[in-house]
Structure formats: C-alpha cells, structure tokens
Design a protein around this motif. Structure first.
Motif, PDB file in Angstrom:
ATOM      1  N   ILE A 145       1.194  -1.365  -0.154  1.00 35.93           N
ATOM      2  CA  ILE A 145       0.067   0.182  -0.166  1.00 35.93           C
ATOM      3  C   ILE A 145       0.912   1.277   0.016  1.00 35.93           C
ATOM      4  CG2 ILE A 145      -1.165   1.141   1.253  1.00 35.93           C
ATOM      5  CD1 ILE A 145      -2.910  -1.451   2.232  1.00 35.93           C
ATOM      6  N   ILE A 146       1.467   1.557   0.814  1.00 38.06           N
ATOM      7  CA  ILE A 146       2.397   2.151   1.122  1.00 38.06           C
ATOM      8  C   ILE A 146       3.977   2.949  -0.476  1.00 38.06           C
ATOM      9  CG2 ILE A 146       4.835   2.957   1.952  1.00 38.06           C
ATOM     10  CD1 ILE A 146       4.419   2.108   4.348  1.00 38.06           C
ATOM     11  N   LYS A 147       4.273   1.519  -0.992  1.00 32.92           N
ATOM     12  CA  LYS A 147       4.907   1.184  -1.900  1.00 32.92           C
ATOM     13  C   LYS A 147       3.637   1.822  -3.456  1.00 32.92           C
ATOM     14  CE  LYS A 147       7.965  -2.618  -2.027  1.00 32.92           C
ATOM     15  NZ  LYS A 147       7.671  -3.737  -2.013  1.00 32.92           N
ATOM     16  N   ALA A 148       2.619   1.870  -3.470  1.00 31.20           N
ATOM     17  CA  ALA A 148       1.978   2.109  -4.635  1.00 31.20           C
ATOM     18  C   ALA A 148       1.197   3.713  -3.765  1.00 31.20           C
ATOM     19  CB  ALA A 148       0.169   1.533  -4.330  1.00 31.20           C
ATOM     20  N   ALA A 149       1.057   3.701  -3.200  1.00 32.06           N
ATOM     21  CA  ALA A 149       0.714   5.673  -2.211  1.00 32.06           C
ATOM     22  C   ALA A 149       2.195   6.413  -3.259  1.00 32.06           C
ATOM     23  CB  ALA A 149       0.947   5.926  -1.192  1.00 32.06           C
ATOM     24  N   LEU A 150       3.343   5.654  -3.324  1.00 32.82           N
ATOM     25  CA  LEU A 150       4.461   6.607  -3.462  1.00 32.82           C
ATOM     26  C   LEU A 150       4.577   6.584  -4.898  1.00 32.82           C
ATOM     27  CD1 LEU A 150       7.377   5.168  -0.415  1.00 32.82           C
ATOM     28  CD2 LEU A 150       5.929   8.419  -1.049  1.00 32.82           C
ATOM     29  N   ARG A 151       4.280   5.783  -5.401  1.00 29.89           N
ATOM     30  CA  ARG A 151       4.226   5.373  -6.538  1.00 29.89           C
ATOM     31  C   ARG A 151       3.613   6.758  -7.692  1.00 29.89           C
ATOM     32  NH1 ARG A 151       5.482  -0.821  -6.606  1.00 29.89           N
ATOM     33  NH2 ARG A 151       7.652  -0.783  -5.992  1.00 29.89           N
ATOM     34  N   ASN A 152       1.963   6.233  -7.110  1.00 27.37           N
ATOM     35  CA  ASN A 152       1.031   7.455  -7.467  1.00 27.37           C
ATOM     36  C   ASN A 152       0.810   8.763  -7.207  1.00 27.37           C
ATOM     37  OD1 ASN A 152      -0.288   5.465  -8.010  1.00 27.37           O
ATOM     38  ND2 ASN A 152      -1.704   5.006  -6.605  1.00 27.37           N
ATOM     39  N   VAL A 153       2.851   9.259  -6.679  1.00 28.31           N
ATOM     40  CA  VAL A 153       2.381  10.834  -6.466  1.00 28.31           C
ATOM     41  C   VAL A 153       4.199  10.643  -6.973  1.00 28.31           C
ATOM     42  CG1 VAL A 153       1.507  10.945  -4.345  1.00 28.31           C
ATOM     43  CG2 VAL A 153       3.625  10.605  -4.121  1.00 28.31           C
ATOM     44  N   GLY A 154       4.076   9.741  -7.845  1.00 28.00           N
ATOM     45  CA  GLY A 154       5.775  10.097  -8.628  1.00 28.00           C
ATOM     46  C   GLY A 154       6.709   9.267  -8.228  1.00 28.00           C
ATOM     47  N   VAL A 155       6.956   8.734  -7.068  1.00 28.78           N
ATOM     48  CA  VAL A 155       7.716   8.643  -5.842  1.00 28.78           C
ATOM     49  C   VAL A 155       8.693   7.593  -6.823  1.00 28.78           C
ATOM     50  CG1 VAL A 155       9.183   8.469  -4.293  1.00 28.78           C
ATOM     51  CG2 VAL A 155       7.921  10.371  -4.617  1.00 28.78           C
ATOM     52  N   GLU A 156       9.421   6.763  -7.079  1.00 24.53           N
ATOM     53  CA  GLU A 156      10.581   5.741  -7.046  1.00 24.53           C
ATOM     54  C   GLU A 156      11.298   4.742  -6.381  1.00 24.53           C
ATOM     55  OE1 GLU A 156      13.264   3.597 -11.035  1.00 24.53           O
ATOM     56  OE2 GLU A 156      12.573   5.002 -10.730  1.00 24.53           O
ATOM     57  N   VAL A 157      10.353   3.882  -6.047  1.00 19.50           N
ATOM     58  CA  VAL A 157      10.754   3.174  -4.501  1.00 19.50           C
ATOM     59  C   VAL A 157      11.528   2.110  -5.152  1.00 19.50           C
ATOM     60  CG1 VAL A 157      10.148   1.494  -2.719  1.00 19.50           C
ATOM     61  CG2 VAL A 157       8.450   2.948  -3.842  1.00 19.50           C
ATOM     62  N   LEU A 158      13.016   1.720  -4.497  1.00 23.20           N
ATOM     63  CA  LEU A 158      13.640   0.950  -5.023  1.00 23.20           C
ATOM     64  C   LEU A 158      14.477   0.107  -3.964  1.00 23.20           C
ATOM     65  CD1 LEU A 158      16.728   3.418  -6.185  1.00 23.20           C
ATOM     66  CD2 LEU A 158      15.320   2.728  -7.394  1.00 23.20           C
ATOM     67  N   VAL A 159      13.867  -1.351  -4.043  1.00 27.44           N
ATOM     68  CA  VAL A 159      13.918  -2.443  -3.760  1.00 27.44           C
ATOM     69  C   VAL A 159      15.352  -3.074  -4.328  1.00 27.44           C
ATOM     70  CG1 VAL A 159      12.620  -4.452  -2.095  1.00 27.44           C
ATOM     71  CG2 VAL A 159      12.419  -2.496  -3.006  1.00 27.44           C
ATOM     72  N   ASN A 160      16.080  -3.064  -3.505  1.00 25.48           N
ATOM     73  CA  ASN A 160      17.616  -3.641  -4.210  1.00 25.48           C
ATOM     74  C   ASN A 160      18.365  -3.265  -5.299  1.00 25.48           C
ATOM     75  OD1 ASN A 160      18.093  -4.982  -1.355  1.00 25.48           O
ATOM     76  ND2 ASN A 160      16.231  -6.423  -1.882  1.00 25.48           N
ATOM     77  N   SER A 161      17.503  -2.311  -6.333  1.00 24.81           N
ATOM     78  CA  SER A 161      18.136  -1.890  -7.300  1.00 24.81           C
ATOM     79  C   SER A 161      18.543  -0.875  -7.444  1.00 24.81           C
ATOM     80  CB  SER A 161      17.116  -2.143  -7.556  1.00 24.81           C
ATOM     81  OG  SER A 161      15.860  -0.902  -7.783  1.00 24.81           O
ATOM     82  N   SER A 162      19.115  -0.391  -8.211  1.00 26.02           N
ATOM     83  CA  SER A 162      19.456   1.466  -8.872  1.00 26.02           C
ATOM     84  C   SER A 162      18.671   1.863 -10.344  1.00 26.02           C
ATOM     85  CB  SER A 162      20.987   1.028  -9.148  1.00 26.02           C
ATOM     86  OG  SER A 162      21.710   0.533 -10.174  1.00 26.02           O
ATOM     87  N   VAL A 163      19.544   3.509 -10.341  1.00 23.49           N
ATOM     88  CA  VAL A 163      18.288   3.670 -11.533  1.00 23.49           C
ATOM     89  C   VAL A 163      19.677   4.348 -12.032  1.00 23.49           C
ATOM     90  CG1 VAL A 163      17.494   5.528 -10.108  1.00 23.49           C
ATOM     91  CG2 VAL A 163      16.548   5.319 -12.398  1.00 23.49           C
ATOM     92  N   MET A 164      19.715   5.026 -13.003  1.00 21.77           N
ATOM     93  CA  MET A 164      20.714   6.259 -13.721  1.00 21.77           C
ATOM     94  C   MET A 164      19.925   7.113 -13.602  1.00 21.77           C
ATOM     95  SD  MET A 164      24.011   6.480 -14.339  1.00 21.77           S
ATOM     96  CE  MET A 164      25.234   5.538 -15.374  1.00 21.77           C
ATOM     97  N   LEU A 165      20.235   8.125 -13.399  1.00 27.71           N
ATOM     98  CA  LEU A 165      19.547   9.985 -13.123  1.00 27.71           C
ATOM     99  C   LEU A 165      20.144  10.496 -14.189  1.00 27.71           C
ATOM    100  CD1 LEU A 165      19.330  11.264  -9.603  1.00 27.71           C
ATOM    101  CD2 LEU A 165      18.074   8.956 -10.811  1.00 27.71           C
TER     102      LEU A 165
END
Ligand SMILES: [Fe+2]
Length: 286
Positions: A145-165
């Motif tokens: 529920i928390i992950k979905a709420a964050l994604r809905n407001v444009g926040v990417e949740v990182l779970v043992n992962s990385s992202v190149m900005l």
C-alpha cells in the motif's frame, strides 16, 4: 566505484514556530532547573544540515535533499509533514531521497503523507526505500500500500535496485536491514567501474554489510536517538547507538555513511537533544 568525501558545512537557520518556541522555553526552564543539563524537548523545529560530498565521475554538481522517518501518525500531524516538504523544497533540490518510515503503524495515515510528498519539486526525481515501520504496518501487510501510494505521487521505490539519473548519477537503494530482504549484490548489480554512485538504505546497520563498496550511503532509522540523554540512550538503543547520527567512516573499508536524525517521532511526541533534520548534500565532481 566512486570515492566520496563528506564535509559538514554550516547549518541552516532553523524554522521555529511560536508554539515550538513556547514549548522549548518551558521545557528548557524545567530541565535546566531540574538537572542543569540545558537539554530541551522539541519535535517541531526543523534544522537543515549541509554536507559537501565529492563524487568521482560526477558530470556536474547537484543538490540532494534527504527526508527520513516522517512517521505520519497520531502524534505527527499532516501540517508538520507539509512543513517538512516545504522546507525541503526551499533548498531547490535536484534530487530528493526519502529513506523510509513514512508512517508508524497504520497505512490509514499514508494518503495524507503522500499528498504532502506530491508537493516535492526535484527535476531529477524523488526516490525512496522503505523502513521497518513501513514493512510492519497493518500487521505486516502495509508495504504494498505504501509503495503504491509513493508511486502514485511520482516517487520511485528502489528495492535492491538502482537507477541511472539524467545527470549520470547512479542511485542505489538497498532494502531494509531488519525487516526487508537486503541484497547488496543485487542492488549494486548494474553499477559499473566508472559510474558516479550514491546509495541509500533505511537502517544504518546495513553499513556493515556494505563493506567493499566504495560509496557514500544515506540512512535514517535512529531518529538521532530521539531522546538523546547521556548513558540512557546508549543503554536503551544498545546496538543501534553504534550509528546514531552524523557521518561514519570505517577504518577497514573506504565507504562512508550519513545517518539523519529524521523528522517525525516514534511512540511519544518528544525529542530531546535530537532536533528534526533535513539533510542537504552538495555533490561535487572530484
Ligand atoms: Fe523511524
């Protein structure tokens, strides 16, 4: 992998509400009168701390703002969360990192927390990892529920992962040490030798697992002790006091870690010698 060096810069001026000033004066008077320690209780004064971090291979300077441990709950109001977000925006961050514990126990508090988070302005994005209270919420059912709420407001949740900005910074998120399934190998799997890297996780004990990774890590979780009294805090917090707040450098491996005091409170609306913190990191190329 990158080498980073953190330097504390002068702290920002604090934001103090009238109510907070009155409360501080009362408690300061009580505590100095009673014990002479000059300690005070304050849950509403937000202090911004500034840190210079040298990141090899970084293409250009950027500003990273860390928000941690909002703990929206019966004793952390939505208006306080709104103030935290407004304070973060005033630093004009390029990137915002949210290092977990968005709520304390119930996801019914998440919508108001997410509404505030939606007001963040960061051109290179806002990113999050979850904390132990997020995982344990709603009897261990709250994390999706928390992950979905964050994604809905444009926040990417990182779970043992990385992202190149877009600016070439690779951001790594390691899952919570105590309640998640942290996997540093997986989290750093896409990191290349020439990458500029920054890492985040909730619990600073993960620092012991990050040996071998020459990277700066941002963490929260401890609230700086929340009630930081000599001896008592060490006894109550036991192992956690090892990484209570501030910068940590290992003698045995090159990585570094910053532990934020966070913003909200856990259990009771009291902070002693541990003011709410927004940490601002000024990343510069080497
Ligand atoms: Fe927390």
């Amino acid at each position: 992998m990158s080498t980073t060096i953190g330097d504390d810069l002068p702290q920002d001026k604090v934001q103090v509400s009238r109510r907070s000033l009155a409360k501080r004066a009362l408690v300061l008077a009580a505590t100095t009168g009673a014990g002479g320690y000059g300690i005070f209780w304050d849950t509403e004064t937000i202090v911004s701390t500034h840190h210079r971090v040298v990141v090899p291979n970084l293409a250009s300077p950027c500003t990273v703002v860390q928000i941690s441990d909002l703990h929206r709950s019966w004793c952390v109001s939505s208006s306080f969360i709104d103030r935290c977000i407004a304070a973060a925006n005033r630093h004009r961050p390029d990137i915002v990192l949210l290092t977990g514990d968005f709520i304390t126990a119930h996801t019914s508090f998440m919508p108001s927390c997410a509404r505030a988070i939606q007001q963040l302005h960061a051109p290179l994005g806002s990113y999050a990892v979850l904390g132990n209270h997020d995982y344990a919420s709603d009897n261990w059912l709250g994390a999706p529920i928390i992950k979905a709420a964050l994604r809905n407001v444009g926040v990417e949740v990182l779970v043992n992962s990385s992202v190149m900005l877009r600016n070439g910074l690779r951001l790594v998120g390691v899952d919570d040490y105590a309640t998640g399934e942290p996997d540093t190998e997986k989290a750093f799997g896409k990191v290349r030798q020439r990458d500029a890297v920054l890492c985040m996780t909730h619990n600073p004990l993960e620092f012991d697992v990050l040996r071998g990774y020459n990277v700066t890590t941002l963490a929260g979780h401890t609230h700086g002790g929340q009630i930081d009294l000599p001896i008592i805090t060490d006894l109550v917090l036991d192992k956690r006091s090892k990484y209570l707040r501030g910068w940590f450098h290992s003698q045995h491996w090159p990585g570094k870690m910053y532990v934020s005091r966070g913003l909200g409170v856990l259990g009771i609306p009291v902070r002693v010698n541990a003011l709410p913190e927004i940490a601002v990191f000024h990343l510069t190329p080497s």
